[in-house]
Motif scaffolding. Structure first.
Motif, short mmCIF file in Angstrom:
data_model
loop_
_atom_site.label_atom_id
_atom_site.label_comp_id
_atom_site.label_asym_id
_atom_site.label_seq_id
_atom_site.Cartn_x
_atom_site.Cartn_y
_atom_site.Cartn_z
N LEU A 13 -47.30 13.93 29.71
CA LEU A 13 -46.50 12.73 29.98
C LEU A 13 -45.02 13.02 29.76
O LEU A 13 -44.17 12.65 30.57
CB LEU A 13 -46.98 11.59 29.08
CG LEU A 13 -46.31 10.23 29.26
CD1 LEU A 13 -46.58 9.69 30.66
CD2 LEU A 13 -46.82 9.25 28.21
N MET A 14 -44.71 13.72 28.67
CA MET A 14 -43.33 14.08 28.37
C MET A 14 -42.76 14.99 29.45
O MET A 14 -41.61 14.82 29.89
CB MET A 14 -43.25 14.78 27.01
CG MET A 14 -41.84 15.11 26.56
SD MET A 14 -41.83 16.11 25.03
CE MET A 14 -42.84 15.08 23.96
N ALA A 15 -43.57 15.93 29.92
CA ALA A 15 -43.11 16.86 30.95
C ALA A 15 -42.80 16.11 32.25
O ALA A 15 -41.79 16.40 32.92
CB ALA A 15 -44.17 17.93 31.20
N ALA A 16 -43.65 15.16 32.61
CA ALA A 16 -43.42 14.38 33.84
C ALA A 16 -42.10 13.62 33.76
O ALA A 16 -41.32 13.60 34.72
CB ALA A 16 -44.57 13.43 34.08
N VAL A 17 -41.84 13.00 32.62
CA VAL A 17 -40.61 12.23 32.45
C VAL A 17 -39.39 13.15 32.51
O VAL A 17 -38.36 12.81 33.11
CB VAL A 17 -40.64 11.45 31.11
CG1 VAL A 17 -39.28 10.81 30.82
CG2 VAL A 17 -41.72 10.37 31.15
N LEU A 18 -39.48 14.32 31.90
CA LEU A 18 -38.37 15.28 31.94
C LEU A 18 -38.12 15.76 33.36
O LEU A 18 -36.97 15.86 33.81
CB LEU A 18 -38.68 16.47 31.02
CG LEU A 18 -38.66 16.19 29.52
CD1 LEU A 18 -39.16 17.42 28.76
CD2 LEU A 18 -37.27 15.80 29.05
#
Length: 294
Positions: A13-18
């Protein structure tokens, strides 16, 4: 669900947002070096569609039912064809930071407003307050506290394009919930992406005919980044996270996307936003929170 599995989902999820947050800066760099906004959008989805065609050939999911074809065409138009053309022009005119703040923070406001209008729901006083607060915040972000709109036409128009994009994405999100009931998210995204690619082509050709097009290295790098990372990897990570995390957690994570954009724009481009615009983004979030309490 094990702790390791949950940790993996949070990382995805964090990677997608970044990835999505940085995309506004990638677009801005390519456009500033001569790329046409709509041509860049077309290149993005040609790359993504190539991957999704491979996915469909390997997985061989069921085809589109005759009754669903009009819905998919509609979603492809508002979610890709017109949406990304307007969004990239918004980035060109207003810059990556303002565009990201407007589009991402107004999406939940637009979803609430459209739902209330569509289902004839009575809007409570506290909800009217939330809408008003969000509107004030949006105005602060676009104008940065200056009423001399005529001297900042590009930013104003770019900000308004962001508002339109937020409305389009809200409609796309609401209508998209219907198709994922009958098609898995990856299959639905594949069909919509492929159809949307064809819809971007007329905008790109018209844009190039009027404004011209250069093909700097940044154009090709941006097409790969946007097509592979944003459209394919980002969606895979996002939908995988949805399989194990609740919708509130995943949805609220999008509020960090403009923060990523502002940070990357500052680090890469040296771009900063005024303190009134920064305060306006906080005000907009407050309005969204008021709306979300119900």
């Amino acid at each position: 669900m094990t702790a390791d599995r949950k940790k993996t989902l949070y990382l995805m999820l964090m990677a997608a947002v970044l990835i999505w947050g940085a995309s506004f800066v990638v677009v801005d760099i390519a456009i500033s070096e001569g790329s046409s906004p709509s041509m860049l959008a077309m290149a993005r989805f040609i790359v993504a569609s190539s991957i999704f065609v491979g996915y469909l050939l390997i997985k061989r999911p069921k085809g589109l039912a005759k009754g669903d074809r009009r819905t998919f065409l509609y979603l492809a138009f508002i979610g890709i064809g017109i949406y990304y053309t307007l969004q990239y022009y918004g980035v060109k005119l207003a810059g990556p930071s303002i565009s990201a703040i407007i589009v991402m923070l107004l999406c939940p406001v637009a979803i609430f407003a459209i739902s209330a209008w569509k289902y004839k729901e009575k809007v409570m006083p506290v909800e009217k307050l939330g809408l008003a607060v969000s509107g004030v915040g949006c105005f602060m972000v676009i104008t940065n506290g200056s009423l001399a709109l005529a001297t900042n036409v590009d930013v104003i128009v770019g900000g308004l394009l962001g508002v339109v994009c937020a409305v389009f994405w809200a409609v796309y999100t609401m209508q998209g919930k219907k198709v994922v009931k009958d098609y898995d998210p990856m299959t639905a995204t594949a069909y919509i992406t492929i159809l949307g690619t064809f819809m971007v082509v007329p905008f790109a050709l018209a844009d190039v005919a009027v404004t011209g097009q250069e093909f700097p290295l940044s154009f090709f790098l941006a097409a790969v980044y946007l097509g592979v990372l944003c459209t394919v990897v980002g969606y895979v990570f996002w939908y995988t996270a949805l399989t194990g995390l609740d919708a509130r957690t995943t949805g609220s994570s999008l509020y960090f996307e403009p923060v990523v954009t502002v940070a990357v724009a500052w680090a890469v481009l040296g771009e900063t936003i005024g303190w009134v615009s920064a305060l306006g983004s906080v005000v907009t979030v407050v309005g969204v929170v008021i709306l979300s309490r119900k």
